[in-house]
Design an enzyme around this catalytic site. Structure first.
Site, mmCIF file in Angstrom:
data_model
loop_
_atom_site.group_PDB
_atom_site.id
_atom_site.type_symbol
_atom_site.label_atom_id
_atom_site.label_comp_id
_atom_site.label_asym_id
_atom_site.label_seq_id
_atom_site.Cartn_x
_atom_site.Cartn_y
_atom_site.Cartn_z
ATOM 1 N N ARG A 253 59.293 58.394 9.253
ATOM 2 C CA ARG A 253 59.275 58.556 10.703
ATOM 3 C C ARG A 253 58.231 59.575 11.115
ATOM 4 O O ARG A 253 57.849 60.443 10.339
ATOM 5 C CB ARG A 253 60.662 58.995 11.180
ATOM 6 N N CYS A 254 57.787 59.454 12.347
ATOM 7 C CA CYS A 254 56.805 60.356 12.944
ATOM 8 C C CYS A 254 57.252 61.808 12.752
ATOM 9 O O CYS A 254 58.437 62.094 12.928
ATOM 10 C CB CYS A 254 56.678 60.016 14.428
ATOM 11 N N PRO A 255 56.385 62.682 12.316
ATOM 12 C CA PRO A 255 54.942 62.548 12.158
ATOM 13 C C PRO A 255 54.492 62.293 10.721
ATOM 14 O O PRO A 255 53.312 62.407 10.411
ATOM 15 C CB PRO A 255 54.436 63.914 12.627
ATOM 16 N N ASP B 185 49.331 57.208 16.935
ATOM 17 C CA ASP B 185 48.914 58.464 16.314
ATOM 18 C C ASP B 185 47.722 58.337 15.373
ATOM 19 O O ASP B 185 46.806 59.155 15.423
ATOM 20 C CB ASP B 185 50.079 59.084 15.533
#
Length: 80
Positions: free
Chosen positions: A17-19, A50
């Site tokens: 998951r981000c980041p 991103d």
């Protein structure tokens, strides 16, 4: 279009998951020589935003991008 088999390395960031996909992409690119190609596979939708945004601000070049059923694939050429 650049095909994935044209990459020198593959980073599978699926399930992260981000980041994390972006951070792992940065680390991998930092370890590569200029001109080498990296294929990144991610499943986090934030990667679609991103990773290209980071590439625009860097010396690297986004050669291809593809989204298919929630899987995001990027081929990036490492810049100096």
């Amino acid at each position: 279009m650049v095909f994935p088999n044209m990459a020198d390395r593959t980073l599978d960031a699926s399930g992260l998951r981000c980041p994390m996909p972006l951070l792992k992409t940065k680390l991998e690119l930092n370890a590569m020589a200029s001109g080498e190609r990296l294929e990144v596979i991610a499943t986090d939708a934030g990667s679609a935003r991103d990773i290209p945004a980071y590439i625009k601000l860097s010396a690297h070049e986004l050669l291809s991008y593809k989204e298919d059923n929630g899987e995001y694939r990027f081929v990036i050429e490492c810049g100096g």
